[in-house]
Design a protein around this motif. Structure first.
Motif, PDB file in Angstrom:
ATOM      1  N   VAL A 146       7.175 -58.377 -15.028  1.00 55.95           N
ATOM      2  CA  VAL A 146       8.080 -59.293 -15.728  1.00 55.95           C
ATOM      3  C   VAL A 146       9.339 -59.354 -14.889  1.00 55.95           C
ATOM      4  N   LEU A 147       9.597 -60.534 -14.360  1.00 59.48           N
ATOM      5  CA  LEU A 147      10.574 -60.712 -13.292  1.00 59.48           C
ATOM      6  C   LEU A 147      11.900 -61.287 -13.775  1.00 59.48           C
ATOM      7  N   HIS A 148      12.978 -60.615 -13.402  1.00 57.10           N
ATOM      8  CA  HIS A 148      14.345 -61.105 -13.581  1.00 57.10           C
ATOM      9  C   HIS A 148      14.742 -61.695 -12.234  1.00 57.10           C
ATOM     10  N   CYS A 149      15.060 -62.978 -12.213  1.00 61.20           N
ATOM     11  CA  CYS A 149      15.398 -63.637 -10.949  1.00 61.20           C
ATOM     12  C   CYS A 149      16.540 -64.620 -11.190  1.00 61.20           C
ATOM     13  N   VAL A 150      17.725 -64.278 -10.663  1.00 60.48           N
ATOM     14  CA  VAL A 150      18.903 -65.124 -10.832  1.00 60.48           C
ATOM     15  C   VAL A 150      19.503 -65.416  -9.460  1.00 60.48           C
ATOM     16  N   LYS A 151      19.560 -66.699  -9.126  1.00 59.21           N
ATOM     17  CA  LYS A 151      20.123 -67.171  -7.856  1.00 59.21           C
ATOM     18  C   LYS A 151      19.500 -66.443  -6.654  1.00 59.21           C
ATOM     19  N   ALA A 152      18.200 -66.120  -6.787  1.00 60.22           N
ATOM     20  CA  ALA A 152      17.503 -65.381  -5.735  1.00 60.22           C
ATOM     21  C   ALA A 152      16.041 -65.807  -5.650  1.00 60.22           C
ATOM     22  N   PHE A 153      15.739 -67.046  -5.975  1.00 60.28           N
ATOM     23  CA  PHE A 153      14.344 -67.481  -6.040  1.00 60.28           C
ATOM     24  C   PHE A 153      13.629 -67.312  -4.700  1.00 60.28           C
ATOM     25  N   GLU A 154      14.187 -67.849  -3.631  1.00 62.47           N
ATOM     26  CA  GLU A 154      13.516 -67.776  -2.324  1.00 62.47           C
ATOM     27  C   GLU A 154      13.372 -66.331  -1.839  1.00 62.47           C
ATOM     28  N   PRO A 155      14.431 -65.491  -1.909  1.00 62.40           N
ATOM     29  CA  PRO A 155      14.232 -64.089  -1.512  1.00 62.40           C
ATOM     30  C   PRO A 155      13.176 -63.374  -2.363  1.00 62.40           C
ATOM     31  N   ALA A 156      13.168 -63.649  -3.673  1.00 59.61           N
ATOM     32  CA  ALA A 156      12.167 -63.011  -4.535  1.00 59.61           C
ATOM     33  C   ALA A 156      10.759 -63.453  -4.150  1.00 59.61           C
ATOM     34  N   MET A 157      10.575 -64.743  -3.912  1.00 55.24           N
ATOM     35  CA  MET A 157       9.252 -65.251  -3.525  1.00 55.24           C
ATOM     36  C   MET A 157       8.794 -64.627  -2.206  1.00 55.24           C
ATOM     37  N   LYS A 158       9.721 -64.468  -1.285  1.00 53.46           N
ATOM     38  CA  LYS A 158       9.379 -63.872   0.016  1.00 53.46           C
ATOM     39  C   LYS A 158       8.911 -62.425  -0.166  1.00 53.46           C
ATOM     40  N   ILE A 159       9.632 -61.671  -0.982  1.00 47.73           N
ATOM     41  CA  ILE A 159       9.265 -60.267  -1.224  1.00 47.73           C
ATOM     42  C   ILE A 159       7.947 -60.188  -2.000  1.00 47.73           C
ATOM     43  N   LEU A 160       7.787 -61.005  -3.022  1.00 47.42           N
ATOM     44  CA  LEU A 160       6.559 -60.989  -3.816  1.00 47.42           C
ATOM     45  C   LEU A 160       5.320 -61.234  -2.960  1.00 47.42           C
ATOM     46  N   ALA A 161       5.448 -62.030  -1.926  1.00 45.78           N
ATOM     47  CA  ALA A 161       4.310 -62.357  -1.060  1.00 45.78           C
ATOM     48  C   ALA A 161       3.728 -61.125  -0.369  1.00 45.78           C
ATOM     49  N   ASP A 162       4.500 -60.061  -0.278  1.00 49.18           N
ATOM     50  CA  ASP A 162       4.046 -58.839   0.394  1.00 49.18           C
ATOM     51  C   ASP A 162       3.192 -57.934  -0.501  1.00 49.18           C
ATOM     52  N   TYR A 163       3.015 -58.300  -1.770  1.00 50.15           N
ATOM     53  CA  TYR A 163       2.338 -57.409  -2.718  1.00 50.15           C
ATOM     54  C   TYR A 163       1.166 -58.111  -3.396  1.00 50.15           C
ATOM     55  N   LEU A 173      -0.454 -58.401  -6.705  1.00 43.43           N
ATOM     56  CA  LEU A 173      -0.090 -58.152  -8.097  1.00 43.43           C
ATOM     57  C   LEU A 173      -1.054 -58.881  -9.023  1.00 43.43           C
ATOM     58  N   CYS A 174      -1.397 -58.247 -10.136  1.00 49.33           N
ATOM     59  CA  CYS A 174      -2.350 -58.877 -11.058  1.00 49.33           C
ATOM     60  C   CYS A 174      -1.720 -60.055 -11.795  1.00 49.33           C
ATOM     61  N   ALA A 175      -0.406 -60.037 -12.004  1.00 49.12           N
ATOM     62  CA  ALA A 175       0.283 -61.168 -12.637  1.00 49.12           C
ATOM     63  C   ALA A 175       1.786 -61.019 -12.436  1.00 49.12           C
ATOM     64  N   VAL A 176       2.447 -62.157 -12.299  1.00 54.07           N
ATOM     65  CA  VAL A 176       3.910 -62.208 -12.194  1.00 54.07           C
ATOM     66  C   VAL A 176       4.392 -63.220 -13.221  1.00 54.07           C
ATOM     67  N   ILE A 177       5.345 -62.793 -14.057  1.00 55.99           N
ATOM     68  CA  ILE A 177       5.929 -63.670 -15.067  1.00 55.99           C
ATOM     69  C   ILE A 177       7.422 -63.780 -14.791  1.00 55.99           C
ATOM     70  N   PHE A 178       7.873 -64.987 -14.436  1.00 57.17           N
ATOM     71  CA  PHE A 178       9.307 -65.244 -14.275  1.00 57.17           C
ATOM     72  C   PHE A 178       9.886 -65.393 -15.676  1.00 57.17           C
ATOM     73  N   HIS A 179      10.605 -64.385 -16.141  1.00 59.99           N
ATOM     74  CA  HIS A 179      11.149 -64.465 -17.490  1.00 59.99           C
ATOM     75  C   HIS A 179      12.445 -65.273 -17.488  1.00 59.99           C
ATOM     76  N   GLY A 180      12.671 -65.990 -18.584  1.00 62.40           N
ATOM     77  CA  GLY A 180      13.880 -66.793 -18.727  1.00 62.40           C
ATOM     78  C   GLY A 180      14.051 -67.795 -17.601  1.00 62.40           C
ATOM     79  N   PHE A 181      12.962 -68.425 -17.195  1.00 60.67           N
ATOM     80  CA  PHE A 181      13.012 -69.323 -16.047  1.00 60.67           C
ATOM     81  C   PHE A 181      14.036 -70.431 -16.274  1.00 60.67           C
ATOM     82  N   ILE A 182      14.945 -70.534 -15.329  1.00 55.66           N
ATOM     83  CA  ILE A 182      15.903 -71.645 -15.288  1.00 55.66           C
ATOM     84  C   ILE A 182      15.906 -72.107 -13.846  1.00 55.66           C
TER      85      ILE A 182
END
Length: 191
Positions: free
Chosen positions: A81-98, A100-109
């Motif tokens: 369950v992912l908290h991502c604020v003003k960091a979408f591209e860095p988070a996506m880059k890091i997530l690509a290295d793992y 994972l069975c599921a990723v949920i962007f919580h409170g997506f804005i």
């Protein structure tokens, strides 16, 4: 009748189903001592973890903590369950290295373009009260496939059923249909 899914909340209410999440929030990155968090037997997801570049918390420290917890989620085959604020591209880059069975962007804005990138990787987006106030995020919600959709109350006083009602009005569907969609999505992740 299935319980209503509230994918992320700090205010548990009767009749709602919320996964048990454990992890270290990015706001706590500077206090973190370097060890992966210990997960209890009740843990169903690693979260709320991620990156928050709007806060005055060292970004490198946040990224290090994020990576440690993604590795933990991967090792235990747990969703994130992912908290991502003003960091979408860095988070996506890091997530690509793992793996994972599921990723949920919580409170997506975010925008449709961001939503499209996330769902292209098979990630889920969760929408809450603040999400429904953002025209660009509402547009993203209208365009994502139903099998990638969740709703949440997070810290809001607004009951989850009201968030479902607002989303149903926006999407032009019945509340029961949204409840069924999120129930199926929940079962897919949390067997």
């Amino acid at each position: 009748m299935e319980p209503i899914i509230n994918i992320h909340t700090h205010r548990l209410r009767e009749g709602e189903l919320t996964p048990c999440c454990e992890g270290i929030h990015p706001w706590e990155a500077e206090r973190w001592r370097g060890e992966p968090p210990t997960l209890s037997a009740a843990c169903e997801a690693v979260g709320e973890i991620g990156l928050d570049y709007a806060r005055a918390v060292d970004r490198l420290r946040q990224e290090e903590l994020f990576r440690v917890q993604l590795a933990l989620a991967s090792a235990h085959n747990l969703p994130v369950v992912l908290h991502c604020v003003k960091a979408f591209e860095p988070a996506m880059k890091i997530l690509a290295d793992y793996r994972l069975c599921a990723v949920i962007f919580h409170g997506f804005i975010g925008s449709w373009q961001q939503a499209e990138k996330a769902i292209a990787r098979g990630y889920y987006l969760s929408f809450g009260e603040r999400s429904l106030c953002s025209p660009r995020t509402v547009e993203a919600m209208r365009r994502i496939p139903a099998e990638r959709l969740f709703f949440e109350s997070d810290e809001s006083e607004t009951p989850i059923r009201e968030i479902y009602r607002k989303a149903a009005d926006i999407l032009g569907v019945e509340i029961a249909e949204l409840e069924q969609i999120t129930w199926c999505n929940f079962k897919r992740i949390f067997r």
